[in-house]
Design a protein around this motif. Structure first.
Motif, PDB file in Angstrom:
ATOM      1  N   ALA A 303     -17.012  53.099 -45.340  1.00 31.54           N
ATOM      2  CA  ALA A 303     -15.983  54.129 -45.260  1.00 31.54           C
ATOM      3  C   ALA A 303     -14.985  53.716 -44.189  1.00 31.54           C
ATOM      4  O   ALA A 303     -15.367  53.166 -43.146  1.00 31.54           O
ATOM      5  N   SER A 304     -13.720  53.947 -44.459  1.00 23.39           N
ATOM      6  CA  SER A 304     -12.679  53.557 -43.513  1.00 23.39           C
ATOM      7  C   SER A 304     -11.586  54.611 -43.491  1.00 23.39           C
ATOM      8  O   SER A 304     -11.410  55.388 -44.435  1.00 23.39           O
ATOM      9  N   ILE A 305     -10.850  54.607 -42.407  1.00 22.81           N
ATOM     10  CA  ILE A 305      -9.680  55.468 -42.293  1.00 22.81           C
ATOM     11  C   ILE A 305      -8.592  54.682 -41.552  1.00 22.81           C
ATOM     12  O   ILE A 305      -8.881  53.978 -40.584  1.00 22.81           O
ATOM     13  N   LYS A 306      -7.380  54.767 -42.065  1.00 25.01           N
ATOM     14  CA  LYS A 306      -6.248  54.045 -41.482  1.00 25.01           C
ATOM     15  C   LYS A 306      -5.087  55.019 -41.274  1.00 25.01           C
ATOM     16  O   LYS A 306      -4.792  55.834 -42.152  1.00 25.01           O
ATOM     17  N   LEU A 307      -4.460  54.907 -40.130  1.00 28.34           N
ATOM     18  CA  LEU A 307      -3.324  55.755 -39.793  1.00 28.34           C
ATOM     19  C   LEU A 307      -2.133  54.877 -39.450  1.00 28.34           C
ATOM     20  O   LEU A 307      -2.261  53.938 -38.643  1.00 28.34           O
ATOM     21  N   GLU A 308      -0.996  55.145 -40.075  1.00 32.81           N
ATOM     22  CA  GLU A 308       0.240  54.422 -39.775  1.00 32.81           C
ATOM     23  C   GLU A 308       1.316  55.420 -39.377  1.00 32.81           C
ATOM     24  O   GLU A 308       1.525  56.438 -40.056  1.00 32.81           O
ATOM     25  N   HIS A 309       1.995  55.100 -38.278  1.00 29.94           N
ATOM     26  CA  HIS A 309       3.064  55.972 -37.794  1.00 29.94           C
ATOM     27  C   HIS A 309       4.284  55.127 -37.458  1.00 29.94           C
ATOM     28  O   HIS A 309       4.184  54.121 -36.753  1.00 29.94           O
ATOM     29  N   GLU A 310       5.426  55.551 -37.981  1.00 32.20           N
ATOM     30  CA  GLU A 310       6.677  54.839 -37.753  1.00 32.20           C
ATOM     31  C   GLU A 310       7.406  55.437 -36.550  1.00 32.20           C
ATOM     32  O   GLU A 310       7.800  56.612 -36.560  1.00 32.20           O
ATOM     33  N   PHE A 311       7.563  54.617 -35.499  1.00 34.32           N
ATOM     34  CA  PHE A 311       8.460  54.965 -34.406  1.00 34.32           C
ATOM     35  C   PHE A 311       9.847  54.416 -34.727  1.00 34.32           C
ATOM     36  O   PHE A 311      10.032  53.664 -35.692  1.00 34.32           O
ATOM     37  N   ASP A 312      10.821  54.751 -33.900  1.00 30.58           N
ATOM     38  CA  ASP A 312      12.158  54.215 -34.123  1.00 30.58           C
ATOM     39  C   ASP A 312      12.189  52.698 -33.961  1.00 30.58           C
ATOM     40  O   ASP A 312      12.931  52.007 -34.656  1.00 30.58           O
ATOM     41  N   PHE A 313      11.358  52.184 -33.056  1.00 32.96           N
ATOM     42  CA  PHE A 313      11.419  50.758 -32.727  1.00 32.96           C
ATOM     43  C   PHE A 313      10.272  49.949 -33.311  1.00 32.96           C
ATOM     44  O   PHE A 313      10.322  48.710 -33.311  1.00 32.96           O
ATOM     45  N   ALA A 314       9.207  50.610 -33.798  1.00 33.28           N
ATOM     46  CA  ALA A 314       8.026  49.862 -34.231  1.00 33.28           C
ATOM     47  C   ALA A 314       7.132  50.745 -35.082  1.00 33.28           C
ATOM     48  O   ALA A 314       7.323  51.964 -35.192  1.00 33.28           O
ATOM     49  N   LYS A 315       6.113  50.105 -35.684  1.00 36.29           N
ATOM     50  CA  LYS A 315       5.088  50.806 -36.461  1.00 36.29           C
ATOM     51  C   LYS A 315       3.750  50.683 -35.742  1.00 36.29           C
ATOM     52  O   LYS A 315       3.342  49.587 -35.343  1.00 36.29           O
ATOM     53  N   LEU A 316       3.050  51.801 -35.622  1.00 29.99           N
ATOM     54  CA  LEU A 316       1.712  51.827 -35.039  1.00 29.99           C
ATOM     55  C   LEU A 316       0.688  51.944 -36.167  1.00 29.99           C
ATOM     56  O   LEU A 316       0.785  52.834 -37.009  1.00 29.99           O
ATOM     57  N   THR A 317      -0.302  51.045 -36.170  1.00 33.28           N
ATOM     58  CA  THR A 317      -1.375  51.071 -37.169  1.00 33.28           C
ATOM     59  C   THR A 317      -2.714  51.136 -36.450  1.00 33.28           C
ATOM     60  O   THR A 317      -2.992  50.315 -35.576  1.00 33.28           O
TER      61      THR A 317
END
Length: 839
Positions: A303-317
């Motif tokens: 089982a896995s979970i992944k979260l991606e969030h777009e900032f103005d300058f970069a992407k957080l994964t």
């Protein structure tokens, strides 16, 4: 001139030219174009980019190509990839080794190929050949990918994308039936949940009787039969405009057979009495007659979970993964010819085993076993009783072999955090950290066969129906910490340079779990490593910096040049405690072998360079690419298998230095709209430069490395009505000659060398020496064909795997001091029909 010199000169020319002009991108493309704009987007370098811009060799299968080739698992799509070979399922389902350009994943060590599914790195080698759900794209990268994926990516990486839910309801089903009672089914449903979420549920099922039968157990379908099913779920939701969550779970259950091997002897001095004593592995007639029904059970949950969030300058994964894979097997043993259970000792257990051995031998006298074997009136080895004795070979129909029960249970927790640039501008970067914890139990138990089957536990007391005679059982713990980063700069419209770097720290420990009890058959400790008492715990730490440099130059719009260099790394580890003691006592002291085995093995490190070019002509109707590579491997990890009176032993050793170099050519042409032809050729040269484990092997080739591979094929998509097409495809794969062991044209002493002088034959020791010049697998070609009708929502396909019914070997495991090899056959012809429908 050697290929390495040519590559060095070529790379110098490329780099010098780039100082005056701008630089490259190359990729080996065997994929069909992804729809409208003819651009295939890949994620091989942990970022979305076009295939043509990846500065490495990459083979890609898109969703359309996956459907038209019928591939589902690694053993199928590897056959479409030049320079890549695979061995899987010969001992058990989770036993998979992939070789890319000469770097092999040693059995019982870590893999050399990273497996990445939907952006998440899988960590258990048993998952390499599993069905991963509804596939949408497969990417196979060649060369070290450790700077991005860390440990166990020294040879390359397999990057898989599965179906992601869309904004409309979608479903599909595929069913097939083929010879050998082979049935397969796959289905999926994709359901949107409101405007910003959805899930995909996939299921698969496979059942087959296999190609081979057990002639002793009434021609039972118990040699390579298998039944496996799996369920995969994926939920994706948009949490606002900038955040996405991706959760997955899968469960798989497999039951089937194990240890699908025969043995071939390589004792030339006995060939005068029977030519089968000196047998070419390619000429062996396969017959199976073991009295124990081999079994293999494997359950997988992750089982896995992944979260991606777009900032103005970069992407957080951020992602986390939990994985639990439990495997076990039962099978016949290999001890009959070494009389471990033949003669009664002082204990009731040894008397019972001896009585069962003599009784089953008398009942089966004259039973037809593989030559040079024969079952005489008694189980006494024929060299001590020429008139009445026997030569069984392993896995005989008598109880004299004993039994084996093996487990491998692994539980993993891993996670990663990564911050990457948003792709705007000429400079792109990534920074991240990774953690992994592995808990693994590995056990191998050898027991006496009293004719009452196998008790599925590692230790059975002397008074039971399956008393244990030897036991390896260890708990391994691993913690991995890594930090990584990469930077890529577009110098101008045509030149791109990149640097990636990763530092891994891998802390490993092992604790022995064998009880302090005596072997009821030999009187010694049940594990030879316990001669001085309990085996102490051990630990070690392995560290490695893994840099990678990339360079690409677009010389023209339709011609690219590239080069890359990187370091690959696999951590060292521990063999089952007591391994070194067995090898020292049974072989080095008894017969004077020169084999050095330790209870731990060193880390593997490789330095690899690749350079090449890619282009197209005739308005893109013809594409071509050529790549050359050179790799130095230090302390290559290698699997060794030992057989003797003690039973069997699996260990990992190190080859101190190996040199690899070669070239690869790919061609693709659209003859007319809808008709394409394609071909690929790979040649790999290899040489062992230093090997303290077996010094006599210096100058031999790298094990498990095919001299060459050739892929030829054609595909036709022809409209024959307004609503459907004729679709036909043929793929022909030739795999070149392959040595599987470091011993090749070499002669070594065997256990028979030690036994013969004191036997009834009274022959000198050298008569028992083995010659391994007959253990190279010959080149072979396999032709797969598919043809059918395909509409917008349906398809019907006839298929034939190995349509020419070419017989070949899947694997050769040389047991050098035993005097022979354990060999497993490849798949035969299988014809079937497949239907599919999409809703």
């Amino acid at each position: 001139m050697r290929l390495s010199s040519l590559f060095a000169a070529a790379s110098a020319t490329v780099l010098a030219s780039a100082l005056a002009a701008p630089a490259f991108a190359q990729a080996t493309d065997q994929a069909e174009a992804e729809a409208d704009d003819n651009v295939i987007i890949v994620t091989a370098r942990r970022q979305n980019e076009s295939l043509a811009e990846v500065p490495a060799s990459v083979t890609v299968l898109t969703a359309d190509a996956i459907q038209k080739t019928g591939v589902e698992t690694a053993d199928q799509f590897v056959q479409l990839t030049p320079g890549v070979t695979i061995v899987t399922g010969t001992a058990e389902a989770g036993d998979t080794q992939i070789n890319i350009r000469g770097i092999n994943g040693a059995r019982d060590a870590e893999s050399s190929v990273a497996l990445v599914v939907d952006g998440i790195l899988k960590t258990n080698t048993a998952q390499l050949n599993q069905n991963q759900g509804t596939l949408r794209q497969i990417e196979i990268l060649k060369g070290p990918q450790g700077a991005l994926y860390g440990r166990n990516a020294a040879a390359g990486a397999i990057v898989i994308q599965t179906m992601k839910p869309g904004d409309t309801l979608e479903a599909g089903i595929e069913l097939s039936a083929a010879e050998q009672q082979t049935y397969r089914g796959n289905a999926f449903i994709s359901v949107p949940l409101g405007e910003n979420a959805g899930f995909v549920l996939s299921g698969s099922y496979l059942k087959t009787d296999g190609f081979y039968r057990n002639i002793f157990l009434n021609n039972s379908k118990t040699i390579d039969d298998q039944e496996v099913w799996s369920v995969d779920g994926r939920f994706v939701a948009q949490l606002g405009d900038r955040t996405e969550i991706d959760a997955k779970a899968r469960y798989s259950d497999l039951t089937g057979a194990s240890i699908a091997f025969n043995a071939a002897f390589h004792l030339p001095n006995f060939a005068g009495a029977n030519p089968a004593f000196f047998e070419d592995v390619n000429r062996h007639p396969f017959n199976f007659y073991n009295n124990i029904r081999p079994t293999n059970d494997q359950t997988t949950f992750d089982a896995s979970i992944k979260l991606e969030h777009e900032f103005d300058f970069a992407k957080l994964t951020l992602w986390g993964l939990y994985s639990d894979v439990d495997q076990s097997l039962t099978a016949d043993g290999t001890s009959a010819d070494f009389a471990r259970f033949t003669f009664p000792g002082a204990t009731p257990a040894s008397v019972a085993a001896s009585n069962a051995c003599f009784r089953s031998t008398a009942q089966l006298t004259g039973f037809p076993v593989n030559q040079p074997g024969f079952i005489g009136a008694t189980p006494v080895p024929f060299i001590f009783a020429p008139a009445t004795g026997s030569t069984f070979g392993p896995y005989s129909p008598t109880t004299c072999d004993g039994t084996q029960y093996q487990i491998r249970q692994q539980e993993d927790f891993s996670g990663e955090v990564r911050l990457s640039s948003n792709g705007d501008g000429p400079f792109n970067w990534q920074l991240g950290a990774y953690y992994l914890n592995i808990s693994r139990d590995v056990g191998v138990s050898l027991g006496a066969d009293l004719g009452q089957g196998i008790i599925r536990q590692l230790y059975n007391a002397p008074g039971t129906s399956n008393p244990t005679t030897q036991l390896y059982f260890d708990s391994f713990s691993t913690d991995v910490y890594a930090a990584f980063g990469s930077a890529e700069y577009n110098w101008n419209d045509r030149v791109n340079i990149g640097l990636a770097m990763r530092y891994d720290v891998e802390d490993r420990s092992v604790s022995n779990r064998v009880p302090l009890v005596r072997d009821p058959f030999t009187g010694g400790p049940i594990n030879p490593g316990q001669a001085a008492g309990a085996i102490p715990d051990k630990s070690n730490s392995y560290k490695q910096l893994q840099p990678k440099l990339t360079f690409r130059w677009s010389v023209a719009d339709n011609f690219n040049v590239y080069a890359n260099w990187g370091i690959g790394f696999k951590a060292g580890g521990f063999n089952n405690s007591g391994s070194a003691a067995i090898v020292q006592q049974s072989f080095n002291q008894f017969i004077g072998s020169q084999v050095a085995i330790t209870d731990d093995y060193r880390k593997e490190r490789s330095s690899a360079f690749e350079g090449g070019f890619k282009g197209s002509a005739f308005d893109g109707k013809v594409t071509f690419d050529l790549a050359g590579y050179y790799t130095d491997v230090k302390d290559m990890q290698f699997f060794e298998f030992f057989v003797g009176g003690f039973g069997l032993l699996r260990v990992v050793s190190n080859i101190d230095k190996v040199e690899l170099y070669g070239a690869e050519l790919n061609l693709n042409a659209e003859v007319t709209p809808g008709w394409t032809i394609f071909g690929a050729f790979n040649v790999t040269e290899s040489e062992i430069k230093q090997n303290r484990s077996r010094p006599q092997t210096v100058g031999n080739k790298s094990p498990s490395t095919a001299d060459y591979t050739i892929n030829l094929g054609t595909q036709i998509v022809a409209p024959i009505a307004k609503s459907f097409d004729l679709v036909a495809r043929a793929d022909y794969r030739i795999t070149g000659p392959t040595w599987f062991h470091t011993l090749q044209n070499d002669t070594v002493p065997t256990i028979f060398s030690g036994l013969l002088p004191g036997s009834a034959l009274a022959l000198p020791a050298f008569v028992g020496n083995a010659d391994y010049s007959v253990t190279r697998r010959d080149a072979f070609g396999v032709l797969d064909v598919r043809a059918g009708l395909e509409g917008e929502q349906w398809r019907v396909t006839l298929f034939a795997d190995n349509v020419l019914n070419r017989r070949y070997l899947n694997e050769v495991i040389t047991a050098a001091e035993f005097g022979g090899s354990f060999i497993s056959p490849g798949g035969l012809r299988r014809i079937g029909v497949e239907v599919g429908y999409k809703f």
